[in-house]
Design an enzyme around this catalytic site. Structure first.
Site, PDB file in Angstrom:
ATOM      1  N   ASP A   1      11.951   6.517   1.375  1.00  0.00           N
ATOM      2  CA  ASP A   1      11.505   5.134   1.257  1.00  0.00           C
ATOM      3  C   ASP A   1      12.537   4.277   0.534  1.00  0.00           C
ATOM      4  O   ASP A   1      12.655   3.081   0.801  1.00  0.00           O
ATOM      5  CB  ASP A   1      10.176   5.060   0.499  1.00  0.00           C
ATOM      6  CG  ASP A   1       9.027   5.676   1.273  1.00  0.00           C
ATOM      7  OD1 ASP A   1       9.031   5.561   2.511  1.00  0.00           O
ATOM      8  OD2 ASP A   1       8.124   6.260   0.647  1.00  0.00           O
TER       9      ASP A   1
ATOM     10  N   GLY B   1      -5.390  -2.336   0.581  1.00  0.00           N
ATOM     11  CA  GLY B   1      -4.262  -1.433   0.447  1.00  0.00           C
ATOM     12  C   GLY B   1      -4.366  -0.671  -0.854  1.00  0.00           C
ATOM     13  O   GLY B   1      -5.144  -1.035  -1.739  1.00  0.00           O
TER      14      GLY B   1
ATOM     15  N   ARG C   1       0.015  -6.151  -7.206  1.00  0.00           N
ATOM     16  CA  ARG C   1      -1.145  -6.541  -6.411  1.00  0.00           C
ATOM     17  C   ARG C   1      -2.385  -6.827  -7.269  1.00  0.00           C
ATOM     18  O   ARG C   1      -3.385  -7.347  -6.773  1.00  0.00           O
ATOM     19  CB  ARG C   1      -1.468  -5.423  -5.411  1.00  0.00           C
ATOM     20  CG  ARG C   1      -0.270  -4.997  -4.576  1.00  0.00           C
ATOM     21  CD  ARG C   1      -0.531  -3.750  -3.752  1.00  0.00           C
ATOM     22  NE  ARG C   1       0.607  -3.449  -2.887  1.00  0.00           N
ATOM     23  CZ  ARG C   1       0.564  -2.575  -1.875  1.00  0.00           C
ATOM     24  NH1 ARG C   1      -0.547  -1.903  -1.638  1.00  0.00           N
ATOM     25  NH2 ARG C   1       1.622  -2.370  -1.130  1.00  0.00           N
TER      26      ARG C   1
ATOM     27  N   VAL D   1      -9.221  -0.892   6.327  1.00  0.00           N
ATOM     28  CA  VAL D   1      -9.587  -1.870   7.357  1.00  0.00           C
ATOM     29  C   VAL D   1      -8.470  -1.915   8.389  1.00  0.00           C
ATOM     30  O   VAL D   1      -7.288  -1.995   8.034  1.00  0.00           O
ATOM     31  CB  VAL D   1      -9.798  -3.274   6.742  1.00  0.00           C
ATOM     32  CG1 VAL D   1     -10.051  -4.318   7.824  1.00  0.00           C
ATOM     33  CG2 VAL D   1     -10.954  -3.248   5.751  1.00  0.00           C
TER      34      VAL D   1
ATOM     35  N   ALA E   1       8.839   0.400  -1.387  1.00  0.00           N
ATOM     36  CA  ALA E   1       9.972  -0.446  -0.999  1.00  0.00           C
ATOM     37  C   ALA E   1       9.378  -1.579  -0.159  1.00  0.00           C
ATOM     38  O   ALA E   1       8.306  -2.087  -0.479  1.00  0.00           O
ATOM     39  CB  ALA E   1      11.004   0.371  -0.238  1.00  0.00           C
ATOM     40  N   ALA E   2      10.049  -1.978   0.920  1.00  0.00           N
ATOM     41  CA  ALA E   2       9.467  -3.019   1.781  1.00  0.00           C
ATOM     42  C   ALA E   2       8.178  -2.500   2.405  1.00  0.00           C
ATOM     43  O   ALA E   2       8.046  -1.317   2.705  1.00  0.00           O
ATOM     44  CB  ALA E   2      10.468  -3.415   2.869  1.00  0.00           C
ATOM     45  N   SER E   3       7.229  -3.409   2.595  1.00  0.00           N
ATOM     46  CA  SER E   3       5.932  -3.021   3.154  1.00  0.00           C
ATOM     47  C   SER E   3       6.002  -2.932   4.669  1.00  0.00           C
ATOM     48  O   SER E   3       6.570  -3.809   5.330  1.00  0.00           O
ATOM     49  CB  SER E   3       4.884  -4.066   2.758  1.00  0.00           C
ATOM     50  OG  SER E   3       3.709  -3.885   3.508  1.00  0.00           O
TER      51      SER E   3
ATOM     52  N   ARG F   1       3.478  -3.300   6.559  1.00  0.00           N
ATOM     53  CA  ARG F   1       2.402  -4.074   7.157  1.00  0.00           C
ATOM     54  C   ARG F   1       2.822  -5.477   7.586  1.00  0.00           C
ATOM     55  O   ARG F   1       2.151  -6.104   8.396  1.00  0.00           O
ATOM     56  CB  ARG F   1       1.214  -4.168   6.192  1.00  0.00           C
ATOM     57  CG  ARG F   1       1.337  -5.252   5.146  1.00  0.00           C
ATOM     58  CD  ARG F   1       0.120  -5.337   4.248  1.00  0.00           C
ATOM     59  NE  ARG F   1      -0.011  -4.150   3.429  1.00  0.00           N
ATOM     60  CZ  ARG F   1      -1.166  -3.551   3.194  1.00  0.00           C
ATOM     61  NH1 ARG F   1      -2.283  -4.034   3.700  1.00  0.00           N
ATOM     62  NH2 ARG F   1      -1.224  -2.480   2.422  1.00  0.00           N
TER      63      ARG F   1
END
Length: 396
Positions: free
Chosen positions: A144, A221, A228, A267, A285-287, A289
């Site tokens: 990652d 998430g 978050r 979800v 790291a970068a998501s 999603r």
């Protein structure tokens, strides 16, 4: 009796005077707050309008030239233009990833891969290109986290799926466009298959047109980053404004890992489309999603700007999505959500632009095109004759 009436009248007068004074103070406070919000509102409107005015859209590529993204290849390969890629550099970088070779249009790889599904996702895109590629050796990082820091440590060519400006890694399209994405209960073998998600999520976006979406923020998430937390805490205080909850991941041990609440159910991306405002946060790291959220035709709030994948650079803040600084406060998140609830047409307009960009410029053909251009330009930098390493195994 008269005395009692006089006393009651006196009390009424005093209370009226006090009430009038309090009301006056409240009016001043309310006026100050309104003025502050108005200034912030005007600043946001100006920021959005000026960003849109300055933006030059990428032309749609009928010839699959992926021209929106190719400047990233030039920038990532720039540190190696003067010296080229030497045998010593590859040997030095050997422990930072999985070694691959292309020799006489045949693909070879280390016998073991730390993440087999990730290697499989990478190889899916390389295999169709073999007939067109020159001989080369490369170290492909399947972890990652990027590997080669600018400020210290060894320097050399290592390919990674995402990075910050602190790293010299060369970005390639993530394995998760095909296979080996993050495994969750809904996708136990990894998210993967970008082509299928493009269709299913965009269909869900049509099922939930803007006017029928729920006018609130949404996030599901795991707590891979405490960045978050503020959104989740805001959700608990104001559930009518935002629905943000933590789910359980493989590292979950107790309620502390979900901020002292029972883990929420995962979800589907398709069900994200019910909401007008979708939040994206970095993970390790970068998501993975981010690209999926745009397909809902919802307004995407992208928190933090440090981490990048190859396609991020062609997307512009305020034009395609709403940028939020790292570690925003609950008040900042509340304020920006209220702003867009009060500017619904503007929110819809930005959401539509974000969707169109991803739909037109992040097709599977664009991903394949990027791989081709990246490896073609990388191959031009090889400064030695590549011979088959007998410790590698033939893939195809």
């Amino acid at each position: 009796m008269k005395i009692l009436i006089y006393l009651l009248l006196l009390i009424h007068i005093v209370l009226a005077i006090e009430s009038e004074g309090t009301c006056s103070i409240k009016k001043e406070q309310c006026s100050a707050r309104a003025s502050k919000y108005e200034r912030k509102e005007n600043t946001l409107l100006y920021q959005i309008q000026s960003s849109i005015k300055a933006y030059s859209p990428c032309p749609k590529d009928p010839d699959d030239s992926c021209s929106c993204h190719t400047n990233v290849i030039e920038k990532d390969l720039a540190p190696f233009q003067s010296t080229g890629i030497t045998k010593k550099a590859i040997e030095t970088m050997g422990t930072y990833g999985t070694k691959y070779q292309i020799v006489d249009h045949t693909l070879y790889r280390q016998k073991t891969c730390m993440f087999p599904s990730r290697c499989s996702g990478i190889e899916h895109f390389i295999k169709p290109l073999l007939k067109e590629l020159p001989n080369m050796e490369m170290i492909v990082n399947c972890r990652d986290w990027p590997q080669i820091r600018r400020d210290h440590g060894p320097k050399g060519p290592v390919l990674s799926f995402s990075k910050t400006n602190e790293y010299l890694d060369i970005m390639y399209p993530a394995w998760a466009f095909w296979e080996g994405g993050p495994a969750i209960a809904l996708h136990p073998t990894g998210i993967g298959r970008w082509d299928k998600h493009r269709n299913s999520i965009s269909m869900a976006g049509k099922k939930w047109p803007w006017e029928e979406k729920l006018g609130k923020g949404f996030f599901r998430g795991s707590r891979t980053s405490d960045e978050r937390d503020s959104l989740v805490l805001l959700s608990r205080k104001n559930p009518d404004l935002v629905d943000a909850q933590y789910t359980k991941n493989q590292a979950w041990k107790s309620l502390k890992d979900t901020l002292d609440a029972e883990p929420a159910s995962e979800v589907t991306f398709e069900d994200h489309c019910k909401y007008k405002y979708l939040f994206n946060f970095r993970g390790v790291a970068a998501s993975f999603r981010l690209k999926h959220l745009f397909l809902c035709k919802s307004l995407v709030f992208h928190v933090g700007s440090e981490w990048n994948e190859f396609f991020y650079f062609a997307m512009k803040p305020w034009v395609h999505y709403i940028p939020i600084k790292s570690y925003p406060t609950e008040q900042e998140l509340e304020s920006i959500l209220i702003f867009f609830k009060e500017h619904d047409d503007l929110a819809k307009e930005i959401a539509q632009r974000g969707y169109k960009f991803i739909w037109n410029h992040l097709r599977l053909t664009d991903v394949q095109c990027y791989w081709k251009m990246l490896l073609t330009e990388y191959g031009k930098l090889m400064r030695y004759e590549v011979e088959v390493d007998k410790n590698l195994k033939k893939i195809i």
